[in-house]
Design a protein around this motif. Sequence first.
Motif, PDB file in Angstrom:
ATOM      1  N   ARG A   1       0.818  -1.220   0.000  1.00 56.33           N
ATOM      2  CA  ARG A   1       0.000   0.000   0.000  1.00 56.33           C
ATOM      3  C   ARG A   1       0.851   1.269   0.000  1.00 56.33           C
ATOM      4  O   ARG A   1       0.347   2.351  -0.252  1.00 56.33           O
ATOM      5  CB  ARG A   1      -0.914   0.024   1.227  1.00 56.33           C
ATOM      6  N   TYR A   2       2.128   1.139   0.327  1.00 56.78           N
ATOM      7  CA  TYR A   2       3.015   2.298   0.459  1.00 56.78           C
ATOM      8  C   TYR A   2       4.163   2.234  -0.537  1.00 56.78           C
ATOM      9  O   TYR A   2       5.246   2.732  -0.277  1.00 56.78           O
ATOM     10  CB  TYR A   2       3.559   2.378   1.888  1.00 56.78           C
ATOM     11  N   ALA A   3       3.919   1.660  -1.699  1.00 59.62           N
ATOM     12  CA  ALA A   3       4.970   1.433  -2.696  1.00 59.62           C
ATOM     13  C   ALA A   3       5.600   2.722  -3.212  1.00 59.62           C
ATOM     14  O   ALA A   3       6.691   2.691  -3.762  1.00 59.62           O
ATOM     15  CB  ALA A   3       4.412   0.619  -3.859  1.00 59.62           C
ATOM     16  N   GLU A   4       4.932   3.873  -3.011  1.00 60.86           N
ATOM     17  CA  GLU A   4       5.480   5.122  -3.539  1.00 60.86           C
ATOM     18  C   GLU A   4       6.765   5.557  -2.833  1.00 60.86           C
ATOM     19  O   GLU A   4       7.514   6.359  -3.353  1.00 60.86           O
ATOM     20  CB  GLU A   4       4.436   6.249  -3.478  1.00 60.86           C
ATOM     21  N   ASP A   5       7.030   5.064  -1.647  1.00 62.69           N
ATOM     22  CA  ASP A   5       8.278   5.405  -0.944  1.00 62.69           C
ATOM     23  C   ASP A   5       9.238   4.232  -1.063  1.00 62.69           C
ATOM     24  O   ASP A   5       9.324   3.386  -0.182  1.00 62.69           O
ATOM     25  CB  ASP A   5       8.008   5.745   0.528  1.00 62.69           C
TER      26      ASP A   5
ATOM     27  N   PRO B   1       1.060  12.387   4.236  1.00 67.17           N
ATOM     28  CA  PRO B   1       2.305  13.019   4.689  1.00 67.17           C
ATOM     29  C   PRO B   1       2.082  14.110   5.734  1.00 67.17           C
ATOM     30  O   PRO B   1       2.916  14.302   6.616  1.00 67.17           O
ATOM     31  CB  PRO B   1       2.906  13.607   3.408  1.00 67.17           C
ATOM     32  N   GLU B   2       0.970  14.838   5.644  1.00 66.02           N
ATOM     33  CA  GLU B   2       0.697  15.896   6.624  1.00 66.02           C
ATOM     34  C   GLU B   2       0.418  15.302   8.007  1.00 66.02           C
ATOM     35  O   GLU B   2       0.872  15.826   9.024  1.00 66.02           O
ATOM     36  CB  GLU B   2      -0.475  16.771   6.159  1.00 66.02           C
ATOM     37  N   VAL B   3      -0.318  14.211   8.059  1.00 64.44           N
ATOM     38  CA  VAL B   3      -0.581  13.534   9.333  1.00 64.44           C
ATOM     39  C   VAL B   3       0.745  13.053   9.928  1.00 64.44           C
ATOM     40  O   VAL B   3       1.007  13.227  11.125  1.00 64.44           O
ATOM     41  CB  VAL B   3      -1.583  12.376   9.154  1.00 64.44           C
ATOM     42  N   HIS B   4       1.595  12.458   9.091  1.00 66.33           N
ATOM     43  CA  HIS B   4       2.918  12.002   9.549  1.00 66.33           C
ATOM     44  C   HIS B   4       3.711  13.174  10.128  1.00 66.33           C
ATOM     45  O   HIS B   4       4.306  13.068  11.200  1.00 66.33           O
ATOM     46  CB  HIS B   4       3.679  11.359   8.379  1.00 66.33           C
TER      47      HIS B   4
END
Length: 195
Positions: free
Chosen positions: A18-22, A163-166
């Motif tokens: 689900r997080y393959a973009e990073d 990213p904002e929540v992170h």
Amino acid sequence: MAKSALLVMDVQQDIVRRYAEDDGYLPRLRRAVDAARASDIPVIHVVVGFRVGHPEISARNKSFGAIASAVPAGERAGFAAGDPGASIHPEVAPDDGGIVVTKKRVSAFAGSDLDMVLRAGGIDSLVLTGIATSGVVLSTVRQAADLDFRLTVLEDGCLDADPEVHRVLTGKVFPRQAEVVTIDEWIASIASAAA
């Protein structure tokens, strides 16, 4: 003297997908795992997992109820025992004798024997990593702080879909209960402590 453990939480195949973009996340996390092992800091892998048929999941549970209802009866999917998607990503998989703790809810402590493993090992300080920042990391920070563990969160060792929540969690919320550092800063600190 404090005894630490590195927690690698929910870094499981289906979650990582689900997080393959990073694409830099797993190599960064691997560096933290390797540094911990080189410094004799226990690495504890925390995974979410259920029995086949998901008897642990109530339909009232908004987060996990959808998983259970989406899996046909008897199938080894939805993080049930034997589900290949529930396995720890091989980039950070435990070494021989590595500790794997299975949890039943969001926090690493919920429905698991993590507290018992930590207390038995004399561990009083936790270094947290995982997916997602707003899920397992947030819930575990809160519960571990209430259990009086000393906490460090590796900011770039955590991922979130937002990213904002992170940014808000690692920059404003977590520092109230944990030290927040990068993987490089943490590796440098354990290297200097060993010197």
